[in-house]
Design a protein around this motif. Structure first.
Motif, PDB file in Angstrom:
ATOM      1  N   ALA A 180     128.552  34.390  26.739  1.00  8.86           N
ATOM      2  CA  ALA A 180     128.526  32.991  26.955  1.00  8.86           C
ATOM      3  C   ALA A 180     130.021  32.566  26.860  1.00  8.86           C
ATOM      4  CB  ALA A 180     127.615  32.565  25.391  1.00  8.86           C
ATOM      5  N   GLY A 181     130.909  33.559  26.251  1.00  8.53           N
ATOM      6  CA  GLY A 181     132.292  32.730  26.273  1.00  8.53           C
ATOM      7  C   GLY A 181     132.807  33.175  27.524  1.00  8.53           C
ATOM      8  N   LEU A 182     132.708  34.427  28.325  1.00 10.27           N
ATOM      9  CA  LEU A 182     133.265  34.491  29.495  1.00 10.27           C
ATOM     10  C   LEU A 182     132.708  33.723  30.694  1.00 10.27           C
ATOM     11  CD1 LEU A 182     133.447  38.500  29.233  1.00 10.27           C
ATOM     12  CD2 LEU A 182     135.297  36.831  29.126  1.00 10.27           C
ATOM     13  N   LEU A 183     131.205  33.240  30.441  1.00 10.62           N
ATOM     14  CA  LEU A 183     130.749  32.644  31.668  1.00 10.62           C
ATOM     15  C   LEU A 183     130.905  31.059  31.542  1.00 10.62           C
ATOM     16  CD1 LEU A 183     128.350  32.744  33.710  1.00 10.62           C
ATOM     17  CD2 LEU A 183     126.652  32.040  32.080  1.00 10.62           C
ATOM     18  N   VAL A 184     131.168  30.708  30.180  1.00  7.30           N
ATOM     19  CA  VAL A 184     131.487  29.141  30.218  1.00  7.30           C
ATOM     20  C   VAL A 184     132.988  29.154  30.604  1.00  7.30           C
ATOM     21  CG1 VAL A 184     132.010  27.318  28.377  1.00  7.30           C
ATOM     22  CG2 VAL A 184     129.857  28.562  28.351  1.00  7.30           C
TER      23      VAL A 184
ATOM     24  N   PHE B 127     128.573  30.061  19.773  1.00  8.32           N
ATOM     25  CA  PHE B 127     129.888  30.489  19.415  1.00  8.32           C
ATOM     26  C   PHE B 127     130.640  30.681  20.491  1.00  8.32           C
ATOM     27  CE2 PHE B 127     132.943  33.665  18.228  1.00  8.32           C
ATOM     28  CZ  PHE B 127     133.408  33.140  17.029  1.00  8.32           C
ATOM     29  N   GLY B 128     130.195  31.475  21.326  1.00 10.52           N
ATOM     30  CA  GLY B 128     130.638  31.960  22.532  1.00 10.52           C
ATOM     31  C   GLY B 128     131.351  30.782  23.205  1.00 10.52           C
ATOM     32  N   ALA B 129     130.323  29.749  23.715  1.00 10.29           N
ATOM     33  CA  ALA B 129     130.667  28.513  24.463  1.00 10.29           C
ATOM     34  C   ALA B 129     131.656  27.754  23.805  1.00 10.29           C
ATOM     35  CB  ALA B 129     129.284  27.799  24.584  1.00 10.29           C
ATOM     36  N   VAL B 130     131.496  27.481  22.531  1.00 17.56           N
ATOM     37  CA  VAL B 130     132.937  26.642  21.823  1.00 17.56           C
ATOM     38  C   VAL B 130     133.939  27.291  21.918  1.00 17.56           C
ATOM     39  CG1 VAL B 130     133.410  25.633  19.590  1.00 17.56           C
ATOM     40  CG2 VAL B 130     131.066  25.508  20.410  1.00 17.56           C
ATOM     41  N   SER B 131     134.059  28.724  21.780  1.00 14.49           N
ATOM     42  CA  SER B 131     135.448  29.453  21.676  1.00 14.49           C
ATOM     43  C   SER B 131     135.993  29.383  23.303  1.00 14.49           C
ATOM     44  CB  SER B 131     135.142  30.858  21.531  1.00 14.49           C
ATOM     45  OG  SER B 131     134.567  31.044  20.116  1.00 14.49           O
ATOM     46  N   ALA B 132     135.160  29.444  24.373  1.00 15.18           N
ATOM     47  CA  ALA B 132     135.648  29.034  25.586  1.00 15.18           C
ATOM     48  C   ALA B 132     136.305  27.891  25.902  1.00 15.18           C
ATOM     49  CB  ALA B 132     134.298  29.538  26.613  1.00 15.18           C
TER      50      ALA B 132
ATOM     51  N   LEU C 103     134.752  30.993  32.749  1.00 13.24           N
ATOM     52  CA  LEU C 103     134.946  31.007  34.244  1.00 13.24           C
ATOM     53  C   LEU C 103     134.466  29.714  34.765  1.00 13.24           C
ATOM     54  CD1 LEU C 103     135.317  32.709  36.503  1.00 13.24           C
ATOM     55  CD2 LEU C 103     132.957  33.428  36.491  1.00 13.24           C
ATOM     56  N   GLY C 104     133.252  29.184  34.305  1.00 14.31           N
ATOM     57  CA  GLY C 104     132.840  27.836  34.874  1.00 14.31           C
ATOM     58  C   GLY C 104     134.021  26.848  34.785  1.00 14.31           C
ATOM     59  N   LEU C 105     134.406  26.710  33.612  1.00 16.54           N
ATOM     60  CA  LEU C 105     135.474  25.507  33.394  1.00 16.54           C
ATOM     61  C   LEU C 105     136.740  25.596  34.060  1.00 16.54           C
ATOM     62  CD1 LEU C 105     134.986  25.306  29.343  1.00 16.54           C
ATOM     63  CD2 LEU C 105     134.285  23.480  31.182  1.00 16.54           C
ATOM     64  N   THR C 106     137.226  27.089  34.015  1.00 20.68           N
ATOM     65  CA  THR C 106     138.460  27.181  34.933  1.00 20.68           C
ATOM     66  C   THR C 106     138.333  26.961  36.368  1.00 20.68           C
ATOM     67  OG1 THR C 106     138.964  29.053  33.522  1.00 20.68           O
ATOM     68  CG2 THR C 106     140.085  28.903  35.469  1.00 20.68           C
ATOM     69  N   ALA C 107     136.816  27.421  36.861  1.00 22.73           N
ATOM     70  CA  ALA C 107     136.590  27.030  38.412  1.00 22.73           C
ATOM     71  C   ALA C 107     136.510  25.511  38.799  1.00 22.73           C
ATOM     72  CB  ALA C 107     135.358  27.800  38.713  1.00 22.73           C
ATOM     73  N   LEU C 108     135.822  24.837  37.768  1.00 22.46           N
ATOM     74  CA  LEU C 108     135.517  23.434  37.990  1.00 22.46           C
ATOM     75  C   LEU C 108     136.807  22.464  37.659  1.00 22.46           C
ATOM     76  CD1 LEU C 108     131.823  23.190  36.547  1.00 22.46           C
ATOM     77  CD2 LEU C 108     132.717  23.233  39.144  1.00 22.46           C
ATOM     78  N   PHE C 109     137.418  22.839  36.622  1.00 23.55           N
ATOM     79  CA  PHE C 109     138.481  21.961  36.244  1.00 23.55           C
ATOM     80  C   PHE C 109     139.871  22.487  35.868  1.00 23.55           C
ATOM     81  CE2 PHE C 109     134.337  20.704  33.942  1.00 23.55           C
ATOM     82  CZ  PHE C 109     134.165  19.607  34.710  1.00 23.55           C
ATOM     83  N   GLY C 110     140.119  23.663  36.219  1.00 24.68           N
ATOM     84  CA  GLY C 110     141.376  24.382  36.125  1.00 24.68           C
ATOM     85  C   GLY C 110     142.164  23.716  37.340  1.00 24.68           C
ATOM     86  N   PRO C 111     143.706  24.035  37.074  1.00 26.93           N
ATOM     87  CA  PRO C 111     144.546  23.433  37.935  1.00 26.93           C
ATOM     88  C   PRO C 111     144.605  24.205  39.625  1.00 26.93           C
ATOM     89  CG  PRO C 111     145.720  24.777  36.337  1.00 26.93           C
ATOM     90  CD  PRO C 111     144.371  24.697  35.855  1.00 26.93           C
ATOM     91  N   ARG C 112     144.853  23.543  40.588  1.00 24.18           N
ATOM     92  CA  ARG C 112     144.738  24.377  41.634  1.00 24.18           C
ATOM     93  C   ARG C 112     146.201  24.753  42.014  1.00 24.18           C
ATOM     94  NH1 ARG C 112     140.386  24.046  40.262  1.00 24.18           N
ATOM     95  NH2 ARG C 112     138.412  23.382  41.252  1.00 24.18           N
ATOM     96  N   GLU C 113     146.247  25.849  42.688  1.00 27.58           N
ATOM     97  CA  GLU C 113     147.677  26.304  43.274  1.00 27.58           C
ATOM     98  C   GLU C 113     147.725  25.897  44.487  1.00 27.58           C
ATOM     99  OE1 GLU C 113     147.974  30.522  43.047  1.00 27.58           O
ATOM    100  OE2 GLU C 113     147.886  30.685  40.801  1.00 27.58           O
ATOM    101  N   PRO C 114     149.059  25.314  44.833  1.00 25.91           N
ATOM    102  CA  PRO C 114     149.219  24.970  46.317  1.00 25.91           C
ATOM    103  C   PRO C 114     149.289  26.289  47.487  1.00 25.91           C
ATOM    104  CG  PRO C 114     151.382  24.961  44.971  1.00 25.91           C
ATOM    105  CD  PRO C 114     150.164  25.364  44.092  1.00 25.91           C
ATOM    106  N   ASP C 115     148.579  25.696  48.508  1.00 29.01           N
ATOM    107  CA  ASP C 115     148.354  26.497  49.441  1.00 29.01           C
ATOM    108  C   ASP C 115     149.590  26.416  50.335  1.00 29.01           C
ATOM    109  OD1 ASP C 115     147.671  28.299  51.490  1.00 29.01           O
ATOM    110  OD2 ASP C 115     145.781  27.276  52.209  1.00 29.01           O
ATOM    111  N   PRO C 116     150.444  27.615  50.276  1.00 21.71           N
ATOM    112  CA  PRO C 116     151.537  27.963  51.036  1.00 21.71           C
ATOM    113  C   PRO C 116     151.373  27.708  52.731  1.00 21.71           C
ATOM    114  CG  PRO C 116     150.899  29.891  50.469  1.00 21.71           C
ATOM    115  CD  PRO C 116     150.079  28.985  49.977  1.00 21.71           C
TER     116      PRO C 116
END
Length: 226
Positions: free
Chosen positions: A191-195, A113-118, A197-210
């Motif tokens: 499980a929700g927070l861990l998944v 449930f936590g993984a699907v919610s994340a 965090l992993g999805l955001t780190a791997l596939f989340g948008p990257r902010e441009p480095d000024p």
């Protein structure tokens, strides 16, 4: 008579000349560093609202988790015996593992449930953020509590003595649906927070480095070109 100390018109500007200041129209075209800092997110109020929405939706989804636990959890068989003055209830199979299976089923369902919610939260808002993560964690914990209470309410009565009297002496009946290990309630938020965090780190948008902007073109003396 001495000549004035002004440089001739063809003399290049000194090397330490500052770039032209920003005009009323805004920053200069080459000022990419300050332009990168001006790209703000949706705002803290919008992020807090999104976090609250996530917490409410995930909490309500705990009803489905409770139904699944009630449906999939193994039954713990009890049997009642009547003595001269009272009733005694005990496990039909003292070596059975049904009670452990009840906790294990809730834990596995909570992890799923936590993984699907994340995953759902990430697909809805890929940029992540602290309010979304907090809403997900709080919602998953509340969903686990809702599932626990709902499953216990849907299961057999908690008054095992009355249940034994109702079915009769020596008749097997099902024990109440309950958690022996309350730590299973933490499976869903963990499980929700861990998944998430992993999805955001791997596939989340990257902010441009000024600090990795294209260099400002300059002339041969180091002064920026207009």
């Amino acid at each position: 008579m001495t000549a004035p100390l002004t440089p001739p018109p063809h003399e290049p500007p000194p090397h330490d000349a500052w770039p032209p200041a920003d005009g009323p129209e805004g920053p200069a075209p080459h000022d990419g560093l300050y332009a990168a800092y001006g790209q703000d997110g949706p705002g803290i109020k919008a992020e807090l609202r999104e976090g609250a929405v996530v917490a409410v939706v995930v909490t309500v989804a705990g009803l489905l988790l409770g139904l699944l636990w009630w449906w999939l959890a193994p039954h713990v068989p009890l049997i009642g015996e009547q003595t001269a003055t009272s009733w005694t209830v005990y496990l039909e199979d003292s070596e059975g593992e049904q009670a452990i299976g009840v906790d294990g089923t809730f834990t596995l369902l909570g992890l799923a449930f936590g993984a699907v919610s994340a995953l759902g939260v990430f697909l809805w808002r890929r940029r992540g953020g602290v309010p979304l993560a907090v809403g997900l964690g709080v919602g998953a914990l509340l969903a686990a509590l809702v599932a626990w209470r709902l499953g216990s309410w849907l299961g057999p009565t908690t008054d095992v003595i009355a249940h034994a009297k109702a079915v009769g002496k020596g008749v097997v009946f099902t024990a109440p649906l309950k958690l022996g290990t309350k730590g299973a309630l933490l499976a869903a938020p963990f499980a929700g927070l861990l998944v998430h965090l992993g999805l955001t780190a791997l596939f989340g948008p990257r902010e441009p480095d000024p600090y990795q902007q294209d260099p400002v073109p300059t002339d041969g003396y180091g002064a920026p070109l207009a």
